[in-house]
Scaffold this active site. Structure first.
Site, short mmCIF file in Angstrom:
data_model
loop_
_atom_site.label_atom_id
_atom_site.label_comp_id
_atom_site.label_asym_id
_atom_site.label_seq_id
_atom_site.Cartn_x
_atom_site.Cartn_y
_atom_site.Cartn_z
N SER A 85 0.81 -1.12 -0.21
CA SER A 85 -0.04 0.00 -0.15
C SER A 85 0.93 1.22 -0.03
CB SER A 85 -0.76 0.05 1.18
OG SER A 85 -1.81 0.99 1.12
N HIS A 188 -8.42 1.59 -0.83
CA HIS A 188 -8.31 0.71 -1.85
C HIS A 188 -9.64 -0.09 -2.43
CE1 HIS A 188 -4.13 0.64 -1.38
NE2 HIS A 188 -4.13 0.66 -0.06
#
Length: 298
Positions: A85, A188
């Protein structure tokens, strides 16, 4: 073969930088980077409480700065690099796609944009541990959630509205355990779409360079050949699932023998111990771990 990995949001804990400030130059590096991210990184990494560093606009620059400073302290060049991430911003700097200063400027905008997107609706995330993967994914979809992080080693993180999260918690799939995550929003997922345009504008002024170290993408575990493509993937990744399982598969296929996780380490080496059996792992949690990491590489 050595892979260095950088952790994502949620790895930070109060005071995690305190012992590192004794290393020569470490405090000075963080102080200089504080000017770029417009945050007092030393203060946030030493005296701030859990709620303060949970703030997305704080956590993301703090994590990237910590990862890069610990990489410099380690002084070891890997064969392969990847980040989970927001850790992909640190990976981009290590690979030479961006300078550390460029990565920190971009993560400043990423954190702010994602914090703003998270304020639009009440959203959250939960970790689903265990269970049959196809059944877990089907249950996530049935509840209208997104499989935001498919981490491998029996761990999937789902994100969506708080109502969807609560409904899933009340009826998890067979054989699975559910753990709510202390995050500010459904990262996300489609809920982060507004942040993508902001980040694309922020990245437009950069001139990324092609990787000097092989760097894997969260999108699919692929080694990305050009800096322009990697930055484009960084932008889209904000609202797209993290496929850490694919990254670990790529590591295995490339014959990785050692995984070193940058500060604040622990999460990704934990996944590696389960998903990459036989691979040596070292998590950088305190400065003593630097010697451990170097010794493992001998």
């Amino acid at each position: 073969m050595l892979v260095i990995v950088a952790p994502g949001q949620g790895a930070q804990t109060p005071g995690f930088l305190t012992p590192w400030l004794e290393l020569p130059g470490f405090r000075d590096r963080l102080s200089a980077w504080s000017e770029i991210v417009e945050l007092d990184l030393v203060s946030y990494g030493t005296t701030a409480d859990a709620d303060e560093i949970r703030d997305t606009a704080v956590a993301q620059p703090l994590l990237v700065a910590a990862a890069l400073a610990s990489y410099e302290a380690l002084g070891v060049r890997p064969d392969l690099v990847a980040g989970h991430s927001v850790g992909e911003l640190a990976a981009a700097a290590i690979a030479g796609v961006l300078t550390p200063e460029e990565a920190l400027g971009l993560v400043r905008e990423r954190g702010r944009a994602m914090a703003k997107a998270a304020s639009v609706a009440e959203t959250g995330m939960l970790a689903v541990l265990g269970g049959a993967e196809d059944e877990v994914l089907a249950a996530i979809a049935a509840h209208g959630l997104t499989a935001a992080n498919i981490n491998g080693a029996g761990q999937i993180v789902a994100g969506g509205t708080l109502a969807q999260v609560e409904a899933f918690k009340a009826a998890p799939p067979a054989g699975a355990r559910v753990r709510p995550l202390s995050v500010a929003g459904a990262f996300h997922t489609v809920h982060m779409a507004p942040a993508v345009d902001h980040l694309r504008d922020a990245a437009a002024g950069l001139t990324p360079r092609d990787p000097q170290i092989t760097v894997l993408s969260n999108a699919d575990g692929a080694a990305v050949a050009t800096g322009a493509e990697f930055v484009d993937r960084l932008v889209g990744q904000v609202a797209s699932p993290v496929r850490w399982d694919a990254c670990m598969t790529a590591m295995a296929e490339r014959g990785v023998t050692t995984v070193i996780e940058l500060l604040p380490g622990g999460t990704l080496t934990g996944l590696a111990r389960r998903g990459l059996p036989g691979v040596k792992t070292v998590a950088l949690k305190n400065p003593d771990n630097l010697d451990t990491a170097r010794e493992v590489l001998k």
